[in-house]
Design a protein around this motif. Structure first.
Motif, PDB file in Angstrom:
ATOM      1  N   ALA A  25     -18.887 -19.073 -21.732  1.00  0.00           N
ATOM      2  CA  ALA A  25     -19.558 -17.872 -22.246  1.00  0.00           C
ATOM      3  C   ALA A  25     -18.704 -16.621 -22.114  1.00  0.00           C
ATOM      4  O   ALA A  25     -18.810 -15.698 -22.931  1.00  0.00           O
ATOM      5  N   SER A  26     -17.842 -16.568 -21.118  1.00  0.00           N
ATOM      6  CA  SER A  26     -17.037 -15.360 -20.901  1.00  0.00           C
ATOM      7  C   SER A  26     -16.094 -15.085 -22.066  1.00  0.00           C
ATOM      8  O   SER A  26     -15.559 -13.977 -22.185  1.00  0.00           O
ATOM      9  N   ARG A  27     -15.914 -16.078 -22.947  1.00  0.00           N
ATOM     10  CA  ARG A  27     -15.042 -15.869 -24.110  1.00  0.00           C
ATOM     11  C   ARG A  27     -15.758 -15.151 -25.252  1.00  0.00           C
ATOM     12  O   ARG A  27     -15.100 -14.726 -26.214  1.00  0.00           O
ATOM     13  N   TRP A  28     -17.085 -15.051 -25.180  1.00  0.00           N
ATOM     14  CA  TRP A  28     -17.818 -14.349 -26.233  1.00  0.00           C
ATOM     15  C   TRP A  28     -17.440 -12.873 -26.229  1.00  0.00           C
ATOM     16  O   TRP A  28     -17.180 -12.272 -25.174  1.00  0.00           O
ATOM     17  N   ASP A  39     -31.375 -13.143 -16.829  1.00  0.00           N
ATOM     18  CA  ASP A  39     -30.564 -13.972 -15.929  1.00  0.00           C
ATOM     19  C   ASP A  39     -29.642 -14.821 -16.795  1.00  0.00           C
ATOM     20  O   ASP A  39     -30.097 -15.698 -17.524  1.00  0.00           O
ATOM     21  N   PHE A  40     -28.329 -14.543 -16.705  1.00  0.00           N
ATOM     22  CA  PHE A  40     -27.372 -15.211 -17.583  1.00  0.00           C
ATOM     23  C   PHE A  40     -26.700 -16.409 -16.920  1.00  0.00           C
ATOM     24  O   PHE A  40     -25.727 -16.947 -17.446  1.00  0.00           O
ATOM     25  N   ASP A  73     -19.814 -19.510 -13.965  1.00  0.00           N
ATOM     26  CA  ASP A  73     -18.509 -19.749 -13.335  1.00  0.00           C
ATOM     27  C   ASP A  73     -18.372 -19.029 -12.002  1.00  0.00           C
ATOM     28  O   ASP A  73     -17.321 -19.067 -11.352  1.00  0.00           O
ATOM     29  N   GLY A  74     -19.441 -18.320 -11.601  1.00  0.00           N
ATOM     30  CA  GLY A  74     -19.442 -17.633 -10.316  1.00  0.00           C
ATOM     31  C   GLY A  74     -18.868 -16.237 -10.353  1.00  0.00           C
ATOM     32  O   GLY A  74     -18.915 -15.512  -9.341  1.00  0.00           O
ATOM     33  N   LYS A  75     -18.335 -15.811 -11.486  1.00  0.00           N
ATOM     34  CA  LYS A  75     -17.760 -14.476 -11.607  1.00  0.00           C
ATOM     35  C   LYS A  75     -18.790 -13.497 -12.185  1.00  0.00           C
ATOM     36  O   LYS A  75     -19.766 -13.895 -12.818  1.00  0.00           O
ATOM     37  N   SER A 126     -23.785  -5.244 -14.274  1.00  0.00           N
ATOM     38  CA  SER A 126     -22.924  -6.395 -14.551  1.00  0.00           C
ATOM     39  C   SER A 126     -23.698  -7.664 -14.248  1.00  0.00           C
ATOM     40  O   SER A 126     -24.634  -7.654 -13.449  1.00  0.00           O
ATOM     41  N   TRP A 127     -23.289  -8.791 -14.894  1.00  0.00           N
ATOM     42  CA  TRP A 127     -24.042 -10.033 -14.780  1.00  0.00           C
ATOM     43  C   TRP A 127     -23.164 -11.192 -14.297  1.00  0.00           C
ATOM     44  O   TRP A 127     -22.041 -11.374 -14.792  1.00  0.00           O
TER      45      TRP A 127
END
Length: 312
Positions: free
Chosen positions: A207-210, A199-200, A229-231, A224-225
């Motif tokens: 985190a989406s920039r990693w 669970d991410f 940010d809700g995305k 997909s996780w």
């Protein structure tokens, strides 16, 4: 004429091990000048004496000052040292190194409310070196003498070791039900920490920039996780493999330290190195993720787990 009477002489049975310095799991045997023997744990002596720690670590059979009188030998898993001092002197010193070795002493401290002395013993018991090396032993001693804070501290360190650790003699002095609840605590910590690998939503907002979320050149995991940010994001397969390996080690040793294991991280980076996009960023991103977020969140999850033990 009256005569000053000092402390009663310690009784030493020559040429045999004398309780409480007769541990079957000892890793150090001390021989005194009058041929008494003490089976002890190196950790308790080396915490008390950095000089002795250096001597034992060196393995030198020709020690330098101040250890000219010591003789060091090896016998399987045991180190054996021969002292110039006699048994009475040695035992007195060992009792300072093992402040909890004599149950009668601790019982008397508690009975007469010797808080100052008990506080000193508590401080010795939860020294970092003891907690790192002998957490189960520290837990059992603390529980036996009703030292609740120290027992709870030690319990958190027991999860850093495998679920079934080697037997320690101090377990003989606590109820089986207490040890069972300690194992339950270990298992609950495993469940709490393993859940973080699937669970991410706890990932930080950026985190989406990693790179494992950004790279489109690698093979993506079929699932997909969602992030905080809700995305919902696709994730590179090599990162999910890392999280799965982390879950396996957390089942056995649920603590932040294990996910920073260089071997665990190296396997992940090896897979990432095959991608031209991931290769330059994977090491830095993964180091930040593990050191500043994953390990911290693991330890935070452990803090939420209750140790269901009643102290008298």
């Amino acid at each position: 004429m009256s005569q000053f009477v000092g402390a009663a002489p310690l009784s030493i049975e020559v040429s045999s091990f004398r309780a409480p310095f007769d541990a079957t799991d000892a890793d150090l045997i001390i021989h005194t000048s009058d041929d008494a023997k003490f089976a002890v744990h190196k950790i308790f002596l080396t915490v008390a004496s950095p000089l002795l720690k250096r001597f034992l670590s060196s393995g030198s059979s020709s020690p330098c000052p101040p250890f000219e009188g010591l003789v060091l030998k090896r016998d399987g898993d045991h180190a054996i040292i021969k002292l110039e001092e006699d048994a009475q002197t040695t035992e007195r010193v060992l009792q300072y190194c093992y402040p909890f070795s004599n149950p009668a002493v601790l019982e008397m401290m508690r009975k007469f409310g010797m808080k100052g002395l008990m506080d000193r013993v508590k401080g010795l018991l939860v020294q970092q070196a003891f907690l790192d090396d002998q957490p189960l032993r520290v837990f059992a001693i603390a529980y036996r003498y009703g030292l609740e804070d120290e027992a709870r501290i030690a319990a958190k360190y027991t999860v850093r070791q495998p679920f079934f650790t080697p037997y320690v003699e101090e377990l003989e002095h606590i109820p089986a039900s207490v040890y069972h609840r300690l194992l339950q605590y270990h298992r609950k910590c495993s469940v709490a920490t393993c859940s973080l690998t699937a669970d991410f939503s706890w990932f930080p907002g950026f985190a989406s920039r990693w790179v494992w979320f950004q790279c489109d050149d690698c093979v993506h995991h079929p699932l997909s996780w969602p992030l905080s940010d809700g995305k919902i994001y696709e994730v590179n397969a090599w990162f999910i493999e890392f999280m799965e390996r982390a879950r396996n080690v957390l089942r056995e040793r649920p603590c932040g330290k294990v996910v920073a294991d260089p071997f665990l991280v190296a396997e992940c980076l090896e897979a990432a190195s095959g991608c031209l996009t991931c290769r330059p960023a994977a090491f830095l991103d993964l180091s930040v993720f593990v050191g500043e977020h994953f390990a911290v969140e693991i330890d935070r999850a452990i803090d939420t787990v209750e140790l269901d033990i009643t102290f008298s």
